[in-house]
Design an enzyme around this catalytic site. Structure first.
Site, PDB file in Angstrom:
ATOM      1  N   ASP A  86      27.834  35.573  48.298  1.00 25.90           N
ATOM      2  CA  ASP A  86      28.995  36.345  48.722  1.00 25.90           C
ATOM      3  C   ASP A  86      28.459  37.731  49.098  1.00 25.90           C
ATOM      4  O   ASP A  86      27.343  38.108  48.733  1.00 25.90           O
ATOM      5  CB  ASP A  86      30.056  36.427  47.624  1.00 25.90           C
ATOM      6  CG  ASP A  86      31.437  36.781  48.206  1.00 25.90           C
ATOM      7  OD1 ASP A  86      31.478  37.309  49.345  1.00 25.90           O
ATOM      8  OD2 ASP A  86      32.452  36.548  47.544  1.00 25.90           O
TER       9      ASP A  86
HETATM   10  C1  BGC Z   1      34.603  37.799  50.036  1.00 27.32           C
HETATM   11  C2  BGC Z   1      34.255  36.555  50.814  1.00 27.32           C
HETATM   12  C3  BGC Z   1      34.115  36.882  52.265  1.00 27.32           C
HETATM   13  C4  BGC Z   1      33.027  37.955  52.413  1.00 27.32           C
HETATM   14  C5  BGC Z   1      32.775  38.380  53.838  1.00 27.32           C
HETATM   15  C6  BGC Z   1      33.634  38.929  50.311  1.00 27.32           C
HETATM   16  O1  BGC Z   1      34.108  40.112  49.761  1.00 27.32           O
HETATM   17  O2  BGC Z   1      34.608  37.512  48.659  1.00 27.32           O
HETATM   18  O3  BGC Z   1      35.242  35.581  50.610  1.00 27.32           O
HETATM   19  O4  BGC Z   1      33.815  35.748  53.007  1.00 27.32           O
HETATM   20  O5  BGC Z   1      33.434  39.108  51.687  1.00 27.32           O
HETATM   21  O6  BGC Z   1      33.822  39.156  54.309  1.00 27.32           O
END
Ligand code: BGC
Length: 666
Positions: free
Chosen positions: A227
């Site tokens: 993530d």
């Molecule tokens: C989120 C993800 C997301 C990623 C990219 C993170 O903060 O938890 O679900 O895909 O950011 O934006």
């Protein structure tokens, strides 16, 4: 372009490839490798242009806000998940995104989790079935997916530092199960690890989760990506088999090089991830011929409307208050004009559609005058304003109040603090019910809401979820009877926020102990024989359904065809979601009273019947045995329950499972 292999890359290139080039792209080494661009979902494409890929917060393309994942789950119609995936993939194709960072398949453990609207269910089977179709919908169109957030990201507060502490059986039966089910049926191109720790170790550095379970047991063959910002020390995550750290991380390469020099990891560890990355990059290229633009913006909105209409849940309908009568109607609540279409955070879509006012749509469909007052504006607090609203409401025999929670209350990165509606919304409902005895409440929210303060005073309650751009089209069709509600809850609505799960906002020393174990949601409610506000699987229709004639046809040792008839007793065609649960009362391990093992959504003609059949296999009877480290079926009596909800069981049948002795333990 010749395919690059691990051998064609220098050590520096290999190490660089392990981390993103910028916020959304992988390295290409000046064209040596094809570019891969990833972008957010899960209920619409959220993507910046290539020029902005190096900056945080660049302007995103305007796209269609599809019904949020909570709504897709509430349809209980796998085809809706497939269509959602297809529409969003179509937008990915239009804007040249290679991988959609979706779907999220975390379990809704607590109604307070700030991202519940992005997740399917409290039940792993339902989340798994819907997740399978979503992944297929996206990938059948040549766009990659990312199953997220692996694993146990069931709370948003302190998500990067807290640890989810759960036992092995709980993980395998509940939290990891949707991932397992989806990987049995599909091949998502990526899995995204979560921010949190699991049992004390960040998931990005947790080899047990990323390698031993995900790859060796679940058979995942794509890449694991972090993530955004979940990767701490890059060499430790290489050791844990995390293939790609996202996004760019300035010190990542140096961390890996130092570890290589010191022998903490070997070049083979690096090569393992690089090999996975190269396979992934070329797999994305191989998928490209499938990419064909199919829908116009209008067609996407039409599909969104069909799904939204199937997704709204009629919680109660006293005195047949719905569908609305063709009489002058008062519509109250700012959200009727400015709907809460999506939850907040990385999934929030910048919409390309305008939202028509619910007042106009209702007036058109009812053919009567609809009077509107915002009534929940800040200036509406005063006594005079409340008095005016009550005076007005007293003149109507039908009042619709739209309330709910917008992105200021429901957003990634923070949990909800309560499941009660905002006091201002509760006050509005209370005021109106004092002067009108036919009040219909519409709730726009992303997870369970406590309706106990007003449910006895209002006639009807329609839970709209976050229905995206189609919200008011779907609402107006359902409220006026142009469509019949057929959504059912994919999560329990408890009386109190912590009825079946400890309050996730109180985690001493950042340790979130999953003390309830496998007894999540309805499993917990059943085990305690506790009352719930609205049970898992609940949802009314404008007609009544009668269930009859349950049959279980044995096809193998643990294989059955379960069939039953559903009669539509009403005068309009309507769809019913029937649910099949299985339970084993006397077992050597603690087992839920019953667990969802199959379901079916069927349109049944007015006054007609449908013969429904579903299948059960070994997984309907098995539990995860921690000594065997495997699924196990214990011989004995099982009960098959067929219901309109988890608490509205209409038919039951006993089955005896008698597997050969050598499979059993005495
Ligand atoms: C989120 C993800 C997301 C990623 C990219 C993170 O903060 O938890 O679900 O895909 O950011 O934006």
């Amino acid at each position: 372009m010749k395919k690059v292999t691990v051998k064609d890359l220098t050590l520096e290139e290999k190490v660089s490839l392990l981390t993103g080039k910028d916020i959304w792209r992988l390295h290409t080494f000046s064209g040596k490798l094809p570019e891969v661009f990833v972008a957010d979902g899960p209920h619409g494409l959220r993507m910046v242009s290539r020029e902005n890929a190096g900056n945080w917060g660049g302007e995103v393309y305007k796209t269609t806000a599809m019904p949020n994942v909570v709504n897709v789950a509430n349809t209980w119609n796998p085809a809706c998940a497939y269509e959602t995936g297809k529409v969003i993939a179509d937008e990915c194709i239009e804007h040249d995104a290679d991988v959609l960072l979706a779907p999220g398949v975390n379990i809704k453990r607590s109604p307070l989790c700030g991202r519940n609207f992005e997740y399917f269910s409290e039940d792993p089977y339902l989340a798994g079935v819907m997740g399978v179709e979503y992944v297929k919908g996206v990938q059948d169109k040549g766009v990659g997916t990312s199953l997220k957030h692996y694993a146990l990201n069931n709370s948003e507060n302190d998500r990067s530092s807290m640890t989810a502490e759960a036992d092995e059986r709980t993980m395998r039966e509940i939290y990891l199960r949707p991932f397992e089910l989806i990987l049995q049926e599909t091949k998502p191109t990526t899995v995204m690890c979560s921010y949190n720790k699991v049992n004390g170790i960040h998931t990005s550095e947790n080899r047990y989760l990323l390698k031993d379970i995900l790859r060796d047991i679940f058979g995942f063959d794509g890449i694991v990506i972090s993530d955004w910002g979940a990767c701490h020390n890059r060499w430790k995550s290489v050791k844990a088999a995390l293939d790609l750290c996202m996004p760019v991380k300035e010190d990542a390469d140096a961390q890996v090089m130092t570890a290589l020099k010191n022998g903490w990891i070997s070049e083979a560890d690096v090569d393992y991830c690089v090999e996975n990355l190269l396979n992934f990059i070329y797999r994305i290229q191989d998928m490209k011929p499938l990419r064909k633009l199919e829908f116009t913006e209008e067609q996407r909105l039409e599909k969104a409307t069909a799904i939204a209409t199937e997704s709204m849940v009629l919680l109660q309908n006293e005195n047949s208050a719905l569908p609305l009568k063709k009489i002058p109607t008062l519509l109250l609540g700012r959200m009727a004009e400015f709907p809460a279409a999506c939850g907040g955070g990385s999934s929030e879509v910048s919409s390309c559609h305008t939202h028509p006012h619910l007042k106009d749509l209702l007036a058109e469909k009812l053919g009567v005058e609809v009077t509107f007052r915002s009534a929940t504006e800040p200036h509406f607090n005063g006594l005079t304003a409340a008095r005016e609203c009550m005076d007005l409401a007293a003149r109507f025999d039908q009042v619709v109040v739209v309330v709910g929670e917008d992105t200021s209350l429901v957003c990634e990165g923070m949990n909800r603090t309560d499941i009660k509606l905002h006091p201002k919304h509760l006050q509005l409902i209370d005021n109106v019910t004092r002067v009108c005895d036919n009040v219909i409440v519409v709730i726009e929210a992303g997870s369970a809401v406590d309706t106990s303060e007003f449910q006895d005073k209002v006639n009807a309650i329609l839970y709209a979820g976050y229905a995206g751009d189609a919200v008011n089209y779907a609402l107006s069709d359902l409220l006026t009877g142009a469509a019949t509600p057929s959504g059912k809850l994919s999560e329990t609505f408890p009386y109190e926020k912590d009825d079946f799960c400890p309050d996730i906002n109180f985690t001493p020393c950042g340790v979130d102990r999953y003390v309830e174990g496998i007894f999540v949601g309805y499993r917990g409610a059943d085990a305690m024989d506790a009352d719930v506000l609205y049970p898992f699987g609940h949802g009314l229709s404008y007609v009544n359904f009668r269930y009859e004639n349950l049959q279980a046809e044995k096809k193998g040792e643990t294989d059955y065809v379960i069939s039953y008839d559903i009669y539509n007793e009403g005068d309009m065609d309507a769809a019913e979601v029937s649910q099949v649960y299985v339970g084993q009362a006397a077992a050597r391990v603690a087992r839920p009273v019953k667990e969802l093992k199959a379901f079916s959504k069927d349109v049944i003609p007015a006054r007609g019947k449908k013969h429904v059949s579903v299948t059960l296999d070994k997984s309907a009877f098995a539990y995860y045995n921690v000594c065997l480290k495997d699924w196990h079926v214990e011989n004995g009596a099982f009960t098959v329950y067929v219901g309109a909800s988890s608490r509205d069981i209409r038919l039951k049948k006993k089955l005896i499972v008698a597997l050969p002795d050598e499979t059993q333990f005495t």
